[in-house]
Write an enzyme that holds these catalytic residues in place. Structure first.
Site, mmCIF file in Angstrom:
data_model
loop_
_atom_site.group_PDB
_atom_site.id
_atom_site.type_symbol
_atom_site.label_atom_id
_atom_site.label_comp_id
_atom_site.label_asym_id
_atom_site.label_seq_id
_atom_site.Cartn_x
_atom_site.Cartn_y
_atom_site.Cartn_z
ATOM 1 N N GLY A 1 -9.041 -7.446 4.539
ATOM 2 C CA GLY A 1 -9.725 -7.780 3.617
ATOM 3 C C GLY A 1 -10.149 -6.683 2.623
ATOM 4 O O GLY A 1 -10.836 -7.122 1.787
ATOM 5 N N ILE A 2 -9.723 -5.574 2.756
ATOM 6 C CA ILE A 2 -9.834 -4.477 1.855
ATOM 7 C C ILE A 2 -8.647 -3.704 1.454
ATOM 8 O O ILE A 2 -8.699 -3.620 0.295
ATOM 9 C CB ILE A 2 -10.635 -3.117 2.948
ATOM 10 C CG1 ILE A 2 -12.010 -3.853 3.254
ATOM 11 C CG2 ILE A 2 -10.633 -2.014 2.095
ATOM 12 C CD1 ILE A 2 -12.852 -2.923 4.304
ATOM 13 N N HIS A 3 -7.473 -3.640 2.211
ATOM 14 C CA HIS A 3 -6.239 -3.257 1.734
ATOM 15 C C HIS A 3 -5.624 -3.827 0.640
ATOM 16 O O HIS A 3 -4.906 -3.316 -0.092
ATOM 17 C CB HIS A 3 -5.404 -2.743 3.027
ATOM 18 C CG HIS A 3 -5.991 -1.486 3.512
ATOM 19 N ND1 HIS A 3 -6.847 -1.559 4.575
ATOM 20 C CD2 HIS A 3 -5.204 -0.332 3.625
ATOM 21 C CE1 HIS A 3 -6.712 -0.162 5.126
ATOM 22 N NE2 HIS A 3 -5.875 0.629 4.346
ATOM 23 N N ASN B 1 0.910 -1.122 0.032
ATOM 24 C CA ASN B 1 -0.058 0.157 0.056
ATOM 25 C C ASN B 1 1.021 1.331 -0.022
ATOM 26 O O ASN B 1 1.776 1.148 0.738
ATOM 27 C CB ASN B 1 -1.058 0.014 1.122
ATOM 28 C CG ASN B 1 -1.889 -0.999 1.102
ATOM 29 O OD1 ASN B 1 -2.104 -1.932 1.940
ATOM 30 N ND2 ASN B 1 -2.845 -0.989 0.197
ATOM 31 N N ASP C 1 -3.813 -0.311 11.054
ATOM 32 C CA ASP C 1 -3.890 1.052 10.519
ATOM 33 C C ASP C 1 -5.147 1.617 10.814
ATOM 34 O O ASP C 1 -5.797 2.545 10.001
ATOM 35 C CB ASP C 1 -3.490 0.906 9.132
ATOM 36 C CG ASP C 1 -3.088 2.275 8.447
ATOM 37 O OD1 ASP C 1 -2.803 3.142 9.280
ATOM 38 O OD2 ASP C 1 -3.499 2.339 7.265
#
Length: 440
Positions: free
Chosen positions: A278-280, A246, A302
């Site tokens: 499950g998103i990043h 990221n 985070d």
């Protein structure tokens, strides 16, 4: 006259439990001392010191693990570490709410993390965020291990939701001192424990060794660094990567970027943070990193201050707004991910389901590994004798929707139980006659 408040038992013995030892769960009793706040060597406590437990807890085969450590946490319980309050007393009160809330999720130690801000903000809030060891009480909840300063020396092209008008470049070490404050960066009791910065911005690479020599972890993050620039940073003392994948140059077969450090020899590979909400990240990306360097994986949340709050639109630190939809946080008007609202145990559960890691290995990614990264091995993140008695009791259930799931049953801080979801129904504690005739 009102009765006296019962003091916690001094010596507690856990039995019929599986404890985390290396990469496995083993059946072994554990003794702790609430007076010293430490884990005892059980055979020495019984045979050498002739101690008898004041309390014996039968965990019924459940898991006993070290307390969780989150090295990237921007806020919680509606409180943002990067937002100064009218007074230090009000800011510190917000911290206390965070600490108690985190403890309920199994987090017993963490690095309060500041996003890119002005020098004025750093000078105001950093004095409150230093390590709290030595004056931390169990009832205070989670303990700060020092501040994680994420920015402002980051790439403007990889800023994520960090406000671009506060970003800076450091050409000399004095630029760092001016930004963070001399006592915050160099003082004997300096609050800063880790700095995330882009090595290619300004002359940052030349400053890494000075930071490392002062005991501050340098983490590569929010960076457009090439593989060669990232490698040069590790040669100067960088030992961590902030939220791998990221806010950094994507992997390319001709220039692997920061991710290419995973291909270095074991001695040269840095630790790396991963947000397994499950998103990043896609689950396969996490598996690729873990397979390349399993001993360096550190799960982080985070998390933002919105964790635990209802869905809606919320003000952020710089006048912009964040949209919360379940666990997903995005910057209003864009599709930029704005941190996380997952808890650390949720990240552990996700990682365990997605990978071939054992339960102990998944727990190591939030205990032993972050402790080792911070130079706190033997103190935090372990159940070895002499370590701080920060513990969690976990039940391993099969959720019909999610699959295998670890749940937090109890949280202990420095040898004292501070959270119990069982309400006395699952664990059995023996006192009196049973405690006076213990077995080692």
């Amino acid at each position: 006259m009102p009765g006296k408040t019962a003091s916690p038992p001094r010596i507690t013995k856990f039995t019929n439990c599986r404890i985390v030892k290396g990469k496995e769960l083993i059946e072994q009793d554990l003794w702790i001392d609430s007076l010293s706040g430490k884990i005892l060597k059980d055979q020495e406590a019984f045979y050498g010191l002739h101690l008898s437990p004041d309390e014996v807890i039968d965990l019924g085969g459940r898991i006993l693990a070290p307390g969780l450590i989150d090295v990237q946490l921007n806020g919680a319980q509606g409180f943002d570490f990067s937002v100064p309050q009218p007074s230090r007393e009000e800011y510190d009160e917000g911290l206390r709410l965070v600490n108690k809330g985190l403890a309920r999720t199994g987090v017993t130690s963490y690095l309060p993390t500041l996003v890119s801000s002005t020098a004025e903000v750093y000078h105001k809030v950093l004095p409150s965020l230093g390590p709290s060891a030595g004056h931390h009480r169990p009832e205070d909840g989670a303990e700060s291990l020092g501040a994680h300063v994420e920015g402002p020396f980051i790439s403007s092209g990889r800023n994520g939701i960090h406000k671009t008008d506060v970003l800076r470049a450091a050409n000399t070490f004095e630029d760092l001192v001016e930004c963070y404050g001399n006592e915050n960066l160099l003082g004997a009791s300096k609050p800063i424990r880790m700095i995330t910065a882009a090595p290619e911005v300004g002359n940052m690479t030349a400053n890494i060794s000075a930071l490392a020599n002062s005991g501050i972890v340098y983490s590569i993050g929010h960076s457009d660094a090439t593989y060669e620039q990232a490698l040069a940073a590790t040669e100067q003392g960088a030992t961590m990567i902030t939220h791998l994948f990221n806010a950094m140059r994507p992997f390319n077969h001709r220039n692997p970027g920061v991710f290419g450090l995973m291909g270095q020899s074991e001695r040269r590979r840095p630790f790396y943070g991963v947000i397994a909400d499950g998103i990043h990240l896609h689950a396969t990306s996490i598996k690729i990193a873990y397979n390349a360097h399993p001993d360096g994986l550190i799960l982080v949340t985070d998390a933002m201050k919105l964790c635990g709050l209802p869905d809606g639109v919320y003000e952020w630190t710089n006048g912009e707004r964040i949209i919360k939809t379940g666990a997903r946080l995005t910057l209003e008007g864009s599709d930029k991910i704005a941190g996380s609202s997952a808890t650390l145990i949720e990240c552990v559960n996700n990682f365990r389901r997605w990978s071939r890691a054992s339960t102990a290995e998944a727990l190591n990614a939030v205990t032993a590994t972050p402790a080792r990264m911070l130079g706190l091995q033997g103190i935090k993140g372990t159940l070895e004798s002499g370590a701080d008695a920060d513990l969690i009791v976990l039940d391993d259930i099969l959720d019909p929707y999610s699959g295998p799931t670890l749940t937090i049953d109890q949280v202990w801080k420095l040898g004292v139980k501070i959270h119990d979801t069982e309400k006395g129904t699952a664990a059995s504690a023996s006192n009196g006659a049973n405690a006076s005739t213990p077995t080692p």
